[in-house]
Design an enzyme around this catalytic site. Structure first.
Site, PDB file in Angstrom:
ATOM      1  N   HIS A 219      21.707 -68.392 -21.125  1.00 45.24           N
ATOM      2  CA  HIS A 219      21.021 -67.513 -20.175  1.00 45.24           C
ATOM      3  C   HIS A 219      19.513 -67.521 -20.427  1.00 45.24           C
ATOM      4  CE1 HIS A 219      20.419 -63.139 -18.622  1.00 45.24           C
ATOM      5  NE2 HIS A 219      20.481 -63.961 -17.582  1.00 45.24           N
TER       6      HIS A 219
ATOM      7  N   HIS B 180      11.438 -64.794 -15.301  1.00 50.16           N
ATOM      8  CA  HIS B 180      12.443 -63.905 -14.718  1.00 50.16           C
ATOM      9  C   HIS B 180      11.836 -62.736 -13.952  1.00 50.16           C
ATOM     10  CE1 HIS B 180      15.223 -60.437 -14.697  1.00 50.16           C
ATOM     11  NE2 HIS B 180      16.122 -61.367 -14.402  1.00 50.16           N
TER      12      HIS B 180
END
Length: 244
Positions: free
Chosen positions: A11, A53
């Site tokens: 991730h 992100h």
């Protein structure tokens, strides 16, 4: 079903073991034997694809304000490693081009989450054009995913050959129909929203399944037993070596 992507995905490139969405994380995942990485792509103020992100810069970089409000030259000056540990001080935000070069050199599969801050269709078209150029001739192109259906629809129109996945927090009655309408080959859903019956139903609908973000080995083992195709984790070091 045949699914060409690996089971284990780190991730945000390195999970919890490195500064997120950095090439340092990618290299760490590779050293662990992980052959798949997930990361997030946004556009700078001058329309360049960058791997990050959050829409705001404060949490993971030395910058402030929004990613979309900074040029790529300004983003290049930021430190994206110091927040994680001083050992990573000086680690930059990678461009999509830098990610492509390094991941292709290492033979790593990539799941790119499209994160449009605004104008999702336009953002997706820019990213797709870069992706096609950067992964030209690759045996395994990036898997594109997004919560934003407008971005996925634009990607479908711009490059229907690139595989897509619908990102969801939970499954709904119309999730399969929505994924099919967008030409998706997979659904990515929070692991707590899955059970064996739902995994089987998604497979019967012709969709691969990614479970995110699953960090405990016992949960990984259960999901693997149910037949999920991909596990996205912050703890790539906990992936069973036989899955890699």
């Amino acid at each position: 079903m045949h699914w060409p992507y690996p089971l284990g995905f780190a991730h945000r490139l390195g999970g919890a073991l490195a500064p997120e969405n950095t090439l340092a994380g990618l290299l760490l995942a590779h050293r662990l034997g992980v052959s798949g990485v997930e990361c997030d792509v946004q556009l700078s103020a001058d329309g360049k694809a960058v791997i990050v992100h959050d829409y705001a810069l404060e949490r993971t970089t030395t910058g402030s304000g929004d990613v979309a409000g900074q040029t790529i030259a300004q983003l290049h000056t930021l430190d994206a490693g110091r927040y994680h540990h001083l050992a990573f001080a000086g680690e930059p935000l990678p461009t999509l081009a830098a990610l492509a070069a390094k991941s292709r050199k290492l033979g790593m599969a990539v799941n790119l989450e499209l994160k449009p801050a605004r104008e999702p269709a336009a953002m997706a078209r820019v990213c797709v054009a870069e992706i096609q150029a950067l992964w030209q001739g690759a045996a395994l192109p990036p898997l594109l995913s997004s919560f934003d259906t407008a971005a996925l629809a634009a990607a479908q129109l711009a490059a229907p050959q690139l595989p897509r996945a619908l990102l969801l927090e939970t499954l709904a009655e119309d999730s399969v129909a929505q994924a099919r309408a967008l030409g998706c080959s997979a659904i990515h859903v929070h692991y707590r929203a899955l059970d064996e019956t739902s995994v089987q139903a998604l497979h019967q609908a012709g969709l691969a399944v990614m479970a995110w973000t699953v960090n405990q080995l016992e949960d990984m083992q259960r999901l693997r037993h149910w037949g999920v195709n991909m596990l996205c984790t912050d703890r790539p070091d906990r992936l069973d070596p036989s899955w890699l």
